[in-house]
Design an enzyme around this catalytic site. Sequence first.
Site, mmCIF file in Angstrom:
data_model
loop_
_atom_site.group_PDB
_atom_site.id
_atom_site.type_symbol
_atom_site.label_atom_id
_atom_site.label_comp_id
_atom_site.label_asym_id
_atom_site.label_seq_id
_atom_site.Cartn_x
_atom_site.Cartn_y
_atom_site.Cartn_z
ATOM 1 N N HIS A 110 0.834 -1.211 0.000
ATOM 2 C CA HIS A 110 0.000 0.000 0.000
ATOM 3 C C HIS A 110 0.866 1.257 0.000
ATOM 4 O O HIS A 110 1.465 1.627 1.004
ATOM 5 C CB HIS A 110 -0.911 0.010 1.240
ATOM 6 C CG HIS A 110 -1.935 1.102 1.209
ATOM 7 N ND1 HIS A 110 -3.290 0.856 1.133
ATOM 8 C CD2 HIS A 110 -1.819 2.450 1.245
ATOM 9 C CE1 HIS A 110 -3.952 1.997 1.124
ATOM 10 N NE2 HIS A 110 -3.071 2.995 1.188
ATOM 11 N N GLN A 135 -9.581 9.408 -5.277
ATOM 12 C CA GLN A 135 -9.235 10.201 -4.083
ATOM 13 C C GLN A 135 -10.376 11.119 -3.628
ATOM 14 O O GLN A 135 -10.560 11.353 -2.435
ATOM 15 C CB GLN A 135 -7.993 11.043 -4.391
ATOM 16 C CG GLN A 135 -7.525 11.954 -3.263
ATOM 17 C CD GLN A 135 -6.863 11.202 -2.120
ATOM 18 O OE1 GLN A 135 -5.720 10.785 -2.241
ATOM 19 N NE2 GLN A 135 -7.571 11.026 -1.018
ATOM 20 N N GLU A 168 -11.199 5.185 6.942
ATOM 21 C CA GLU A 168 -9.970 5.833 7.424
ATOM 22 C C GLU A 168 -10.377 7.135 8.113
ATOM 23 O O GLU A 168 -10.245 8.234 7.569
ATOM 24 C CB GLU A 168 -8.990 6.111 6.276
ATOM 25 C CG GLU A 168 -7.639 6.610 6.816
ATOM 26 C CD GLU A 168 -6.641 6.971 5.724
ATOM 27 O OE1 GLU A 168 -7.011 6.915 4.540
ATOM 28 O OE2 GLU A 168 -5.504 7.315 6.081
ATOM 29 N N ASP A 184 2.297 3.532 2.792
ATOM 30 C CA ASP A 184 1.289 4.527 2.440
ATOM 31 C C ASP A 184 1.870 5.746 1.730
ATOM 32 O O ASP A 184 1.558 5.996 0.583
ATOM 33 C CB ASP A 184 0.478 4.939 3.685
ATOM 34 C CG ASP A 184 -0.909 5.464 3.350
ATOM 35 O OD1 ASP A 184 -1.362 5.262 2.214
ATOM 36 O OD2 ASP A 184 -1.548 6.053 4.240
ATOM 37 N N HIS A 241 1.137 5.308 -2.236
ATOM 38 C CA HIS A 241 0.568 6.220 -3.233
ATOM 39 C C HIS A 241 1.734 6.816 -4.015
ATOM 40 O O HIS A 241 2.199 7.912 -3.709
ATOM 41 C CB HIS A 241 -0.254 7.317 -2.554
ATOM 42 C CG HIS A 241 -1.445 6.804 -1.814
ATOM 43 N ND1 HIS A 241 -2.736 6.965 -2.267
ATOM 44 C CD2 HIS A 241 -1.548 6.097 -0.655
ATOM 45 C CE1 HIS A 241 -3.582 6.386 -1.413
ATOM 46 N NE2 HIS A 241 -2.882 5.850 -0.422
ATOM 47 N N TRP A 267 0.286 14.117 3.151
ATOM 48 C CA TRP A 267 -0.233 13.436 4.325
ATOM 49 C C TRP A 267 0.852 13.054 5.316
ATOM 50 O O TRP A 267 0.622 12.927 6.501
ATOM 51 C CB TRP A 267 -1.003 12.176 3.905
ATOM 52 C CG TRP A 267 -2.171 12.503 3.044
ATOM 53 C CD1 TRP A 267 -3.412 12.885 3.470
ATOM 54 C CD2 TRP A 267 -2.219 12.526 1.611
ATOM 55 N NE1 TRP A 267 -4.222 13.129 2.403
ATOM 56 C CE2 TRP A 267 -3.524 12.922 1.251
ATOM 57 C CE3 TRP A 267 -1.293 12.256 0.606
ATOM 58 C CZ2 TRP A 267 -3.921 13.050 -0.079
ATOM 59 C CZ3 TRP A 267 -1.693 12.382 -0.723
ATOM 60 C CH2 TRP A 267 -2.991 12.776 -1.049
ATOM 61 N N HIS A 298 -9.831 1.978 0.324
ATOM 62 C CA HIS A 298 -9.529 2.775 1.519
ATOM 63 C C HIS A 298 -10.830 2.801 2.321
ATOM 64 O O HIS A 298 -11.797 3.439 1.893
ATOM 65 C CB HIS A 298 -9.138 4.205 1.136
ATOM 66 C CG HIS A 298 -7.720 4.365 0.722
ATOM 67 N ND1 HIS A 298 -7.196 3.736 -0.370
ATOM 68 C CD2 HIS A 298 -6.717 5.095 1.283
ATOM 69 C CE1 HIS A 298 -5.909 4.066 -0.479
ATOM 70 N NE2 HIS A 298 -5.593 4.886 0.506
HETATM 71 FE FE FE2 Z 1 -3.655 5.062 1.573
#
Ligand code: FE2
Length: 434
Positions: free
Chosen positions: A58, A153, A214, A310, A60, A316, A211
Amino acid sequence: MADLLIANARLPRNAGLSTVRIESGRIRDVTDQPERVAAGQALDAEGKLLTPALVEPHIHLDAVLTVGQPRHNLSGSLFEGIAIWGERVKSLSADDVHDRVAQVLRWQVANGVLFVRSHVDVCDPQLTALRAMLEVKREFADRIQLQLVAFPQQGIQSFPDGEALMRRAVELGADVVGGIPHFELTREYGEQSVKFAVALADEFGKQVDIHCDETDDEHSRFLEVLAAETIRLHMEGRVTASHTTAMHSYNNAYAGRLIVNLRRAGMQMVTNPLDNAVLQGRFDHYPIRRGHTRVKELLAAGVNVCLGHDSVMDPWYPLGKADPLQAAFTLAHYGQMSGYEEIRTLFDMITVNGARALGLPDYGLEPGCRANLVLFDAATESDAIRLMAPRRLVIRDGTIVARTEPARTVVNWEGRDEPVDFMPVPIKVRQPIG
Ligand code: FE2
């Protein structure tokens, strides 16, 4: 004649030493006794840990290395991160994606990661990031294996033509169908988006990776919908739920029932402790919840749980170097997985569990498996995580593709230079006199 013979290797959960023989890019056999081999005939692992290649289930990649662009995340929250990314994507180009991702793929190989599942934002009528990532996947296929998730997203039902974009992304070549139900405008949209994603994957024979929940909101309960749809469409084993941080805040009765149904659905779970350690609980006053999924309870129930990174330097999460050991180190603390067996489980979570979630064939240390291996500069799983041990060798299909020369540290101690390697030297216990 072996292409490569690795002697004196310590395998995971194994106290003794082993010899691994590699022929034609595959593991021919693994013998328990260290062989006496003449110098130059074998690679001497010197008792260090040899594992299958690390798996990143996982990440991005399309967002990596964008921290501070166009602005920094001041609140540190998930939703400010999504807003900043929404601004950054306006300047996205194929070259921009390619050049950032190419850097991080190198970092991953250096870290021993040879298999990656990357979410790719498809909330873009041009699908710029996905087209660029499909190109990257082809260009680097001989070095690192990528699975691409069509990741909405900004939502599927809440983004203009969201369903059509998801379908187009799958037609273009996305391997996995994603979703983000907790971010949709309403609960109904969230449910609808999960049902749409699983049905789309079923139609095209793809996997699913959502996802899911979350958030710290205990009312976010899309995971039950995902499990139900998985069972209804007979997709057991092909569906992954990522993050699922709301599970932290569910009441125990609800969470217990949910975990039973996750097991029944053969759900693959991914926890992402680096991002969620910093993103969750941002709206709490003390006590501040940790806000991560129930890793130990899921594992105890027989649900497959793996460990993702991630983000790498994005809106993030500003830190990271694409090293799964950093994620494992964090989960040891954040998930209270410091027990003797739990430390070994952390290693499973960045290797075999991830391989199972991604459905990788011929993965592992058994004879016949592809010889994709990592030799750590540490003898045990515990020392590898404690020291973030350098990867001495990374081997892909029997060929060495990355090497690290461990650093040599010297301390000047009472006028003498003395080496320090952070390994305890056995100390004789003095017997009390008399
Ligand atoms: Fe994620």
